[in-house]
Design a protein around this motif. Structure first.
Motif, PDB file in Angstrom:
ATOM      1  N   PRO A  11       0.839  -1.218   0.000  1.00 37.86           N
ATOM      2  CA  PRO A  11       0.000   0.000   0.000  1.00 37.86           C
ATOM      3  C   PRO A  11       0.862   1.251   0.000  1.00 37.86           C
ATOM      4  O   PRO A  11       1.921   1.295   0.630  1.00 37.86           O
ATOM      5  N   MET A  12       0.410   2.267  -0.721  1.00 38.44           N
ATOM      6  CA  MET A  12       1.128   3.537  -0.751  1.00 38.44           C
ATOM      7  C   MET A  12       0.865   4.303   0.531  1.00 38.44           C
ATOM      8  O   MET A  12      -0.245   4.296   1.070  1.00 38.44           O
ATOM      9  N   GLU A  13       1.880   4.962   1.042  1.00 37.53           N
ATOM     10  CA  GLU A  13       1.748   5.722   2.273  1.00 37.53           C
ATOM     11  C   GLU A  13       0.952   6.994   2.005  1.00 37.53           C
ATOM     12  O   GLU A  13       1.134   7.646   0.972  1.00 37.53           O
ATOM     13  N   PRO A  14       0.067   7.386   2.938  1.00 39.43           N
ATOM     14  CA  PRO A  14      -0.664   8.637   2.752  1.00 39.43           C
ATOM     15  C   PRO A  14       0.247   9.844   2.879  1.00 39.43           C
ATOM     16  O   PRO A  14       1.240   9.800   3.597  1.00 39.43           O
ATOM     17  N   THR A  15      -0.080  10.922   2.175  1.00 39.02           N
ATOM     18  CA  THR A  15       0.716  12.154   2.234  1.00 39.02           C
ATOM     19  C   THR A  15       0.248  13.027   3.384  1.00 39.02           C
ATOM     20  O   THR A  15      -0.774  12.777   4.007  1.00 39.02           O
ATOM     21  N   ASP A  16       0.999  14.050   3.640  1.00 44.30           N
ATOM     22  CA  ASP A  16       0.673  14.976   4.722  1.00 44.30           C
ATOM     23  C   ASP A  16      -0.687  15.619   4.483  1.00 44.30           C
ATOM     24  O   ASP A  16      -1.012  16.026   3.381  1.00 44.30           O
ATOM     25  N   SER A  17      -1.499  15.705   5.536  1.00 47.78           N
ATOM     26  CA  SER A  17      -2.850  16.242   5.394  1.00 47.78           C
ATOM     27  C   SER A  17      -2.821  17.754   5.183  1.00 47.78           C
ATOM     28  O   SER A  17      -1.845  18.433   5.499  1.00 47.78           O
ATOM     29  N   GLU A  18      -3.945  18.273   4.666  1.00 50.66           N
ATOM     30  CA  GLU A  18      -4.056  19.714   4.404  1.00 50.66           C
ATOM     31  C   GLU A  18      -3.963  20.504   5.695  1.00 50.66           C
ATOM     32  O   GLU A  18      -3.336  21.565   5.758  1.00 50.66           O
ATOM     33  N   GLU A  19      -4.585  19.951   6.783  1.00 49.34           N
ATOM     34  CA  GLU A  19      -4.561  20.648   8.060  1.00 49.34           C
ATOM     35  C   GLU A  19      -3.130  20.775   8.574  1.00 49.34           C
ATOM     36  O   GLU A  19      -2.738  21.809   9.114  1.00 49.34           O
ATOM     37  N   ASN A  20      -2.343  19.703   8.411  1.00 53.38           N
ATOM     38  CA  ASN A  20      -0.969  19.742   8.883  1.00 53.38           C
ATOM     39  C   ASN A  20      -0.136  20.744   8.092  1.00 53.38           C
ATOM     40  O   ASN A  20       0.787  21.359   8.633  1.00 53.38           O
ATOM     41  N   LYS A  21      -0.438  20.909   6.798  1.00 51.64           N
ATOM     42  CA  LYS A  21       0.299  21.861   5.989  1.00 51.64           C
ATOM     43  C   LYS A  21       0.077  23.280   6.512  1.00 51.64           C
ATOM     44  O   LYS A  21       1.030  24.074   6.608  1.00 51.64           O
ATOM     45  N   VAL A  22      -1.167  23.622   6.844  1.00 54.68           N
ATOM     46  CA  VAL A  22      -1.468  24.952   7.387  1.00 54.68           C
ATOM     47  C   VAL A  22      -0.756  25.149   8.721  1.00 54.68           C
ATOM     48  O   VAL A  22      -0.130  26.184   8.971  1.00 54.68           O
ATOM     49  N   TYR A  23      -0.854  24.144   9.569  1.00 59.41           N
ATOM     50  CA  TYR A  23      -0.226  24.233  10.893  1.00 59.41           C
ATOM     51  C   TYR A  23       1.296  24.357  10.775  1.00 59.41           C
ATOM     52  O   TYR A  23       1.915  25.192  11.438  1.00 59.41           O
ATOM     53  N   VAL A  78      -0.090  37.636  18.479  1.00 58.44           N
ATOM     54  CA  VAL A  78      -1.283  37.296  17.704  1.00 58.44           C
ATOM     55  C   VAL A  78      -1.022  36.051  16.862  1.00 58.44           C
ATOM     56  O   VAL A  78      -1.889  35.179  16.720  1.00 58.44           O
ATOM     57  N   LEU A  79       0.186  35.954  16.315  1.00 56.94           N
ATOM     58  CA  LEU A  79       0.548  34.768  15.535  1.00 56.94           C
ATOM     59  C   LEU A  79       0.514  33.514  16.407  1.00 56.94           C
ATOM     60  O   LEU A  79       0.107  32.443  15.956  1.00 56.94           O
ATOM     61  N   LEU A  80       0.928  33.655  17.671  1.00 57.19           N
ATOM     62  CA  LEU A  80       0.865  32.529  18.600  1.00 57.19           C
ATOM     63  C   LEU A  80      -0.584  32.064  18.773  1.00 57.19           C
ATOM     64  O   LEU A  80      -0.878  30.866  18.769  1.00 57.19           O
ATOM     65  N   GLY A  81      -1.493  33.027  18.912  1.00 56.66           N
ATOM     66  CA  GLY A  81      -2.904  32.671  19.021  1.00 56.66           C
ATOM     67  C   GLY A  81      -3.413  31.948  17.788  1.00 56.66           C
ATOM     68  O   GLY A  81      -4.167  30.974  17.879  1.00 56.66           O
ATOM     69  N   GLN A  82      -2.988  32.407  16.616  1.00 57.09           N
ATOM     70  CA  GLN A  82      -3.391  31.748  15.373  1.00 57.09           C
ATOM     71  C   GLN A  82      -2.809  30.337  15.275  1.00 57.09           C
ATOM     72  O   GLN A  82      -3.460  29.426  14.757  1.00 57.09           O
ATOM     73  N   LEU A  83      -1.604  30.167  15.795  1.00 56.01           N
ATOM     74  CA  LEU A  83      -0.972  28.847  15.787  1.00 56.01           C
ATOM     75  C   LEU A  83      -1.763  27.874  16.657  1.00 56.01           C
ATOM     76  O   LEU A  83      -2.017  26.727  16.266  1.00 56.01           O
ATOM     77  N   LEU A  84      -2.167  28.327  17.832  1.00 60.03           N
ATOM     78  CA  LEU A  84      -2.970  27.473  18.720  1.00 60.03           C
ATOM     79  C   LEU A  84      -4.313  27.147  18.079  1.00 60.03           C
ATOM     80  O   LEU A  84      -4.824  26.026  18.185  1.00 60.03           O
ATOM     81  N   GLU A  85      -4.887  28.130  17.404  1.00 55.85           N
ATOM     82  CA  GLU A  85      -6.172  27.915  16.740  1.00 55.85           C
ATOM     83  C   GLU A  85      -6.034  26.907  15.594  1.00 55.85           C
ATOM     84  O   GLU A  85      -6.881  26.034  15.403  1.00 55.85           O
ATOM     85  N   ALA A  86      -4.937  27.025  14.831  1.00 56.61           N
ATOM     86  CA  ALA A  86      -4.712  26.100  13.723  1.00 56.61           C
ATOM     87  C   ALA A  86      -4.536  24.676  14.233  1.00 56.61           C
ATOM     88  O   ALA A  86      -4.982  23.712  13.609  1.00 56.61           O
ATOM     89  N   ARG A  87      -3.896  24.554  15.376  1.00 53.57           N
ATOM     90  CA  ARG A  87      -3.718  23.225  15.962  1.00 53.57           C
ATOM     91  C   ARG A  87      -5.067  22.611  16.310  1.00 53.57           C
ATOM     92  O   ARG A  87      -5.291  21.416  16.118  1.00 53.57           O
ATOM     93  N   ALA A  88      -5.975  23.427  16.831  1.00 50.51           N
ATOM     94  CA  ALA A  88      -7.311  22.931  17.145  1.00 50.51           C
ATOM     95  C   ALA A  88      -8.065  22.552  15.874  1.00 50.51           C
ATOM     96  O   ALA A  88      -8.741  21.528  15.810  1.00 50.51           O
ATOM     97  N   HIS A  89      -7.926  23.411  14.822  1.00 44.26           N
ATOM     98  CA  HIS A  89      -8.614  23.120  13.561  1.00 44.26           C
ATOM     99  C   HIS A  89      -8.104  21.834  12.920  1.00 44.26           C
ATOM    100  O   HIS A  89      -8.841  21.118  12.262  1.00 44.26           O
ATOM    101  N   SER A  90      -6.809  21.536  13.117  1.00 44.67           N
ATOM    102  CA  SER A  90      -6.259  20.328  12.514  1.00 44.67           C
ATOM    103  C   SER A  90      -6.872  19.078  13.108  1.00 44.67           C
ATOM    104  O   SER A  90      -6.802  17.998  12.525  1.00 44.67           O
TER     105      SER A  90
END
Length: 844
Positions: free
Chosen positions: A170-182, A306-318
């Motif tokens: 089986p082919m390995e899955p690639t990195d998810s879209e959420e992880n790319k944003v994070y 503010v970027l730190l807050g966005q980083l925490l938010e992106a982690r939750a969205h992932s």
């Protein structure tokens, strides 16, 4: 049966007629379509899946059909909940947006600013500036296979490489879209921190005795260093905030980004002018060295926070689609097709209705169907949440994702693809997770009014100084207007919420309460209804023997006989009996002629006695008559919701075993405390009425419902939410996942399934309801702390606005110097941090 559906894609009466004609062409359907609103009312002889309706509409044009909000995933029309004028002001309005079925894999705004509109590419919402989120893929991607030696070989099924003959893998899955944003935000955060820390040190060096930096270079040269270091922060790592601020202004959706963008933008421009053209500034805005005080530090620190807050938010969205991913993992990727007496491994996507499939011991059931040959024990806990495997024989229904026991059988496929129970649960989780609007951040609420007020004050300041101020009046007006904007953008705003949340989440983790995001903390404080599952939530989640009863008063001997008999059985109830005997130090002895009778019990010879243990059907099979005295005692146990196994020795019924799933020791105390705090506790369980009633009585619960399917729990939560209740849901099984996602707060037992934990916003590591009490107390403390922090974040700056505007100048000749502004910002940040750290001493 009559159902209602939402139709999208109709733009005129011609479209309406076309859709109506297309649907009416389907056998067994009578459809009526309205254009405004775009609703289809369909009467059908038997339930027809939405997927079939969608296929017909896709062939007719670019139209989509989806269940109306008042209809569940099985097509059952829900009774509408009427809103009276008396209750309307109590109800909490929820934005429920159903995205079209063809939106999978595309992107949408989590605030639903433009309704069900989706985008083909990731980015920011053109209205509010929020990061667009990806609509989860609700079907398991087909597994592709490749050769480990020749990666250019790609096949859609297992086999051998046509080049070298090696088995394909089986082919390995690639990195998810959420992880790319994070990961992108992590990269930007690293750059911002590396550049901001030196700027902060340089700017604050004046507060260090005998400033060591001045011995290396003078202030003017250090200012140039600050400029160079600030460029990557402003124009790369945090440039998106200025884009969002601009969009918020042109759309007049003022929010935190508006305040951050204006304040930091003006501070940066002010610093550039001060660095390149210092002569335009009055002496009041210069240091004793004649150098203008710059705001590169304020700009970069605010943006980085503010970027730190966005980083925490992106982690939750992932993690938003984590529940769906866990559900998809339950579905196997392959199945064994039985055709012409031969077994062939095929992809799950190639299964058709009517196919015969062989399920081997330990395999997952590939699709919904019925057993046609053989029998086995099926572990359905991932679907039902109930821990006891169920005996299945020919003709019994089985569901995809459940796990076969230690026997092989053949089944016929009846429901495939999106029709399976697992797929329906996946759809419910997905819909519920997107059916409520995100919580509006308190800072944004304040900023909504704060921003226009500050801008207005800044404009007035410029006008008054330019008209009535001393010469050069325009310069004074411009500088004081900028001072108002700078002082109105506190550094602490970026710290106010994240600091409290981070400390609070850490405190919760120490107490066994894992909290996924700040939204969970805010909503938990408002919860007034708790929906709880029974098995594994209120109870231990594993069967245990409560007592062994003997008519002949020889319980220990009887226990030895049945435990010895059960040592050869793999059934969980048998294991419970064996464990009970071991706990009482009862030794096991040899058994002869052991036989397990599927669905009934076990028989064998123990110390030359024929012993049988099982249900009433087994007693009839071995011709054992149960006395009225014993039957009455067994009936009394069953009315308490206990599982009872009859015991016979040499053809005589001599006793029974009562097996129960014990209530956790802390459940009674926790529920009592929650009710004391004004939380209504309702138990919804898939168990039978007797068991549910017995548990509810022990817990003094005023309300419970038994025999609940996943959609029943979902409906009950929606009903309570429409009544204006803030609902928390505690559960541990996959059957709880849709309800956990729909609830305002989903609470998962850490001892439960992965999908329940992924669906929930709070996880109790110990699987203890006492953790809910801790979570509610923590939520109350954190929310109070956040409000205090916001006060500290704004207080000094709001106090400084009139001073920055120059109201004291006519009386005392005082203008707000840059050092005072910097001190106010720094002091507000220190206050916020110190206040947030107080949560570490909180006793839960």
């Amino acid at each position: 049966m009559t159902h209602t559906y939402n139709i999208t894609g109709m733009s005129c009466d011609g479209c309406r007629s076309k859709v109506e004609k297309t649907l009416n062409a389907i056998d067994g359907i009578q459809a009526t379509i309205t254009l405004d609103p775009p609703i289809a009312t369909i009467t059908m002889d038997k339930h027809i899946p939405t997927t079939q309706l969608q296929q017909a509409l896709t062939a007719a044009g670019n139209y989509t059909i989806a269940m109306n909000n008042g209809v569940d995933s099985h097509g059952t029309t829900e009774k509408p909940i009427e809103k009276s004028c008396c209750s309307s002001n109590k109800q909490q309005e929820k934005s429920i947006v159903i995205l079209p079925s063809n939106a999978q894999g595309k992107y949408y705004c989590p605030m639903h600013c433009e309704g069900e509109k989706v985008y083909d590419k990731p980015g920011s919402c053109p209205v509010c500036g929020m990061n667009l989120e990806k609509v989860p893929e609700l079907s398991l991607a087909k597994t592709m296979y490749t050769c480990p030696m020749h990666p250019e070989v790609i096949k859609d099924g297992p086999g051998s490489c046509p080049i070298c003959g090696m088995d394909l893998v089986p082919m390995e899955p690639t990195d998810s879209e959420e992880n790319k944003v994070y990961n992108d935000l992590v990269r930007k955060m690293k750059i911002a921190v590396v550049c901001t820390v030196p700027i902060f040190i340089i700017a604050m060096s004046d507060m260090i005795p005998n400033n060591p930096l001045m011995k290396i270079m003078d202030t003017e040269k250090w200012n140039w260093v600050q400029l160079v270091l600030s460029l990557p922060v402003v124009f790369y790592a945090c440039w998106m905030f200025f884009v969002r601020a601009w969009k918020s202004i042109i759309t007049w959706n003022l929010n935190m980004f508006t305040l951050i963008g204006i304040g930091t933008g003006v501070a940066f421009l002010f610093s550039l002018v001060g660095l390149f053209f210092p002569a335009v500034f009055p002496d009041e805005f210069k240091t004793h060295n004649g150098v203008v005080s710059l705001y590169f530090e304020a700009t970069t620190v605010i943006l980085t926070l503010v970027l730190l807050g966005q980083l925490l938010e992106a982690r939750a969205h992932s993690q938003t689609s984590g529940a769906i991913k866990e559900l998809l993992k339950l579905a196997p990727t392959e199945a064994v097709l039985v055709r012409d007496g031969k077994d062939t491994v095929i992809s799950i996507h190639d299964i058709k209705k009517g196919d015969l499939l062989r399920v081997k011991p330990g395999d997952k059931i590939p699709v919904d169907g019925k057993i046609t040959d053989g029998e086995s024990t099926i572990d359905e806990s991932m679907i039902t949440g109930e821990p006891i495997p169920v005996d299945k024989k020919i003709g019994d229904s089985i569901s995809s994702g459940t796990i076969n026991g230690n026997k092989s059988f053949v089944m016929i496929a009846e429901k495939v693809g999106s029709e399976t129970l697992l797929s329906q649960i996946i759809q419910m989780v997905n819909t519920a997770s997107r059916s409520k609007a995100p919580i509006q951040k308190l800072a944004d609420k304040i900023a909504k009014y704060f921003v226009p007020i500050v801008v207005f004050v800044s404009v007035i300041t410029f006008f008054v100084w330019s008209q009535f101020g001393p010469e050069p009046a325009m310069v004074y007006g411009f500088i004081n207007a900028i001072a108002v904007l700078i002082i109105a953008c506190p550094c602490a705003l970026g710290l106010a919420t994240p600091m409290s949340v981070m400390v609070g989440v850490g405190k919760g983790a120490q107490s066994g309460v894992l909290i996924k995001n700040a939204e969970a903390l805010e909503n938990m404080n408002k919860v007034n209804v708790l929906i709880t599952d029974k098995t594994g939530t209120i109870t231990e989640g594993k069967p245990s023997v409560e007592k062994v009863f003997s008519l002949q008063n020889d319980e220990n001997e009887l226990l030895q006989n049945i435990a010895s008999l059960n040592q050869y059985s793999e059934h969980p109830l048998a294991q419970a009996v064996v464990n009970f005997a071991k706990a009482k130090n009862v030794s096991l002895i040899e058994v002869k002629d052991f036989e397990a009778i599927s669905g009934k019990g076990v028989i064998g010879t123990v110390t030359n006695k024929k012993v049988a243990l099982g249900n009433e059907k087994l007693m009839k099979q071995v011709n054992v008559r149960v006395s009225d005295e014993l039957e009455n005692k067994i009936t009394a146990e069953q009315k308490l919701g206990k599982t009872v196994s009859y015991i016979s020795v040499d053809g005589i019924a001599v006793g029974f075993v009562s097996i129960t799933d014990a209530i956790k020791a802390t459940s009674v105390e926790a529920i009592k405390e929650l009710m004391r705090q004004g939380v209504e506790v309702i138990m919804l369980t898939g168990d039978n009425e007797n068991t549910a009633k017995a548990v509810a009585t022990q817990l003094n619960l005023s309300s419970f419902k038994a025999s609940c399917l996943p959609e029943d729990k979902l409906k009950e939560i929606k009903r309570l939410q429409f009544e204006g209740k803030i609902v928390a849901m505690a559960g541990d099984g996959i059957n709880d996942a849709p309800a956990l996602a729909q609830a305002d707060i989903g609470i998962a037992m850490g001892t439960g399934t992965d999908v329940a934990i992924e669906s929930a916003k709070i996880t109790l590591v110990k699987g203890d309801l006492q953790g809910i009490v801790k979570a509610k107390n923590l939520s109350h403390a954190v929310m109070r702390n956040i409000k205090q922090n916001l006060f500290f974040a704004f207080f000094y700056n709001v106090l400084g606005i009139p001073i920055a505007a120059g109201v004291l100048y006519p009386f005392f000749g005082v203008l707000l110097s840059p050092m005072i502004a910097a001190l106010a910002m720094s002091f507000s940040s220190v206050s916020v941090i110190a206040n947030a750290l107080r949560l570490r001493g909180l006793k839960l």
